[in-house]
Design an enzyme around this catalytic site. Structure first.
Site, PDB file in Angstrom:
ATOM      1  CB  THR A 226      -0.930   0.040   1.230  1.00  0.00           C
ATOM      2  OG1 THR A 226      -1.708  -1.141   1.280  1.00  0.00           O
ATOM      3  CG2 THR A 226      -1.846   1.247   1.238  1.00  0.00           C
ATOM      4  NE  ARG A 254      -8.420  -7.777   2.517  1.00  0.00           N
ATOM      5  CZ  ARG A 254      -7.429  -6.892   2.620  1.00  0.00           C
ATOM      6  NH1 ARG A 254      -7.046  -6.200   1.575  1.00  0.00           N
ATOM      7  NH2 ARG A 254      -6.827  -6.703   3.758  1.00  0.00           N
ATOM      8  CB  VAL A 255     -13.044  -3.957   0.401  1.00  0.00           C
ATOM      9  CG1 VAL A 255     -12.678  -2.491   0.607  1.00  0.00           C
ATOM     10  CG2 VAL A 255     -13.725  -4.149  -0.948  1.00  0.00           C
ATOM     11  N   GLY A 256      -9.915  -3.943   1.707  1.00  0.00           N
ATOM     12  CA  GLY A 256      -9.118  -3.661   2.899  1.00  0.00           C
ATOM     13  C   GLY A 256      -9.439  -2.311   3.499  1.00  0.00           C
ATOM     14  CG  ASP A 257      -6.236  -0.487   5.621  1.00  0.00           C
ATOM     15  OD1 ASP A 257      -5.934  -1.334   4.758  1.00  0.00           O
ATOM     16  OD2 ASP A 257      -5.410   0.308   6.097  1.00  0.00           O
ATOM     17  CB  THR A 277       0.894   1.006   4.732  1.00  0.00           C
ATOM     18  OG1 THR A 277       1.996   1.167   5.627  1.00  0.00           O
ATOM     19  CG2 THR A 277       0.734   2.270   3.907  1.00  0.00           C
ATOM     20  N   GLY A 278      -0.303  -1.726   5.714  1.00  0.00           N
ATOM     21  CA  GLY A 278      -0.138  -2.983   6.441  1.00  0.00           C
ATOM     22  C   GLY A 278      -1.440  -3.751   6.480  1.00  0.00           C
ATOM     23  N   GLY A 280      -4.826  -4.589   6.607  1.00  0.00           N
ATOM     24  CA  GLY A 280      -6.014  -3.751   6.542  1.00  0.00           C
ATOM     25  C   GLY A 280      -7.062  -4.096   7.574  1.00  0.00           C
TER      26      GLY A 280
HETATM   27  N1  GLY Z   1      -3.546  -2.118   3.794  1.00  0.00           N
HETATM   28  C1  GLY Z   1      -3.882  -2.695   2.581  1.00  0.00           C
HETATM   29  C2  GLY Z   1      -4.824  -3.813   2.687  1.00  0.00           C
HETATM   30  O1  GLY Z   1      -4.854  -4.500   3.689  1.00  0.00           O
HETATM   31  O2  GLY Z   1      -5.538  -4.048   1.740  1.00  0.00           O
END
Ligand code: GLY
Length: 380
Positions: A226, A254-257, A277-278, A280
């Protein structure tokens, strides 16, 4: 007219009335300015330090774009141009073109932007075949009444605004994905190429050998890369953006943060800006970026705010480890990576991480664009 709209209009009217009354009572230009300021909740320093802070992979974009922030350009314009450098970079495996795909071999991108001045945001999630999701997120913010558009709808929206269809899976990322498919299980029918013989190894080109080594490193340590960039302009305004190809081999959809306001990014004109970042899921479950901003609002420094969010993430991971044991190690330290980047309106910054090691990027009047070490909560 609905209740909320009426409330908005009433507040707007009362604000204008208060402003008009205040203006009527002022005779000098200086006092008129002061009265106008009373209707703005956000403090607006006339001259602030130009500052960018974000993930390590911002450095190239910061070098190219920091002079524009110093020259007085809007923070959102600059932040987006910083991350676009990496969205278009085929060698960054965590963002945009060349980002690692989902389990079906399809690159699905998430991105969001947020503008402190208007307190508005836009996001796209699980968007495919679009090179610059950060720009599409901005279009969602500026050209719709929505905060987020996902999947096929996001792609069609981007195409309607003139974005080209682009294949984001590059030859190297296709190879890395195939290697993951072929080595992830000994209970399916896929087999890796028969490459263990000395003869075969010797016949590999240097590029093939490097790609194989990269693939094996990625398979050992599943990336959640990210890019995040927060910006403070010389007019004292903040904005931010986060954009990603997300967790490698994720379940499709799948959707992250990164596109989730409050998780992967947040800014408030009264306080500052933050992003993550990291992993999510941990940023979502902690509401991490919003939490950092609220801690700043309460008087914490960017460093203290970031560290407090990481302490919460650690406690939350320990509780979650009851049914997901791999989330923490024997010492109760999260096994995953998570970084926060925090920026105050005075230009103070911090980059923090759960575990030791790692770096972040910053550009400020003290030293221009550069890399700094992240401060770790747990020394490991
Ligand atoms: N931080 C990016 C994700 O987990 O998608």
């Amino acid at each position: 007219m609905s209740g909320p709209s009426r409330e908005l209009d009433r507040r707007h009217f009362m604000g204008l009335s208060a402003s008009a009354a205040a203006l009527a009572c002022t005779s000098t230009a200086g006092r008129a300015e002061e009265a106008t300021a009373t209707i703005s909740a956000a403090p607006r320093p006339s001259r602030a330090p130009a500052v960018l802070v974000g993930s390590r992979n911002c450095l190239a974009g910061m070098k190219a774009n920091y002079p524009r922030l110093v020259a007085g350009e809007a923070p959102l314009d600059v932040a987006i141009d910083v991350v676009k450098v990496v969205e278009a970079d085929p060698d960054d495996r965590s963002v945009g073109l060349g980002g690692l795909p989902n389990e079906d071999g399809v690159v699905q991108l998430d991105a969001a932007v947020m503008d402190g001045a208007t307190h508005n945001s836009g996001a796209v999630a699980a968007i495919e075949n679009i090179l610059h999701p950060s720009e599409v997120a901005r279009l969602v913010m500026e050209r719709t009444d929505h905060c987020m558009i996902v999947g096929r709808g996001a792609y069609e929206f981007a195409r309607a605004h003139g974005h080209q269809h682009v294949e984001l899976l590059t030859p190297p990322t296709r190879e890395i994905w195939l290697r993951w498919k072929e080595t992830m299980s000994d209970r399916d029918d896929r087999l890796p190429p028969r490459g263990s013989s000395k003869k075969k190894q010797a016949s590999r080109s240097r590029e093939e050998a490097e790609l194989l080594a990269e693939a094996d490193a990625i398979l050992r340590d599943r990336p959640t890369g990210t890019i995040h960039c927060s910006a403070l302009s010389t007019a004292g305004k903040v904005a931010c953006t986060t954009t990603t190809s997300g967790l490698a081999w994720k379940i499709p959809g799948r959707v992250g943060d990164s596109p989730a306001v409050g998780a992967g990014l947040y800014c408030d004109a009264e306080v500052g800006s933050a992003g993550a970042t990291g992993r999510g899921e941990a940023a979502i479950l902690s509401g991490g970026s919003h939490a950092a901003i609220e801690l700043l609002r309460g008087g914490a420094s960017p460093l203290d705010a970031g560290m407090e969010v990481l302490r919460r993430v650690t406690r939350q991971a320990r509780r979650a480890a009851a049914w997901q044991p791999g989330l923490v190690d024997g010492a109760g330290v999260p096994t995953f990576g998570l970084n926060f980047y925090v920026l105050g309106l005075d230009g103070a910054i911090a980059g923090v991480t759960l575990r030791g090691g790692g770096e972040f990027a910053v550009a400020d009047p003290d030293g221009g664009p550069r890399i700094e070490p992240l401060v770790a909560l747990h020394e490991t």
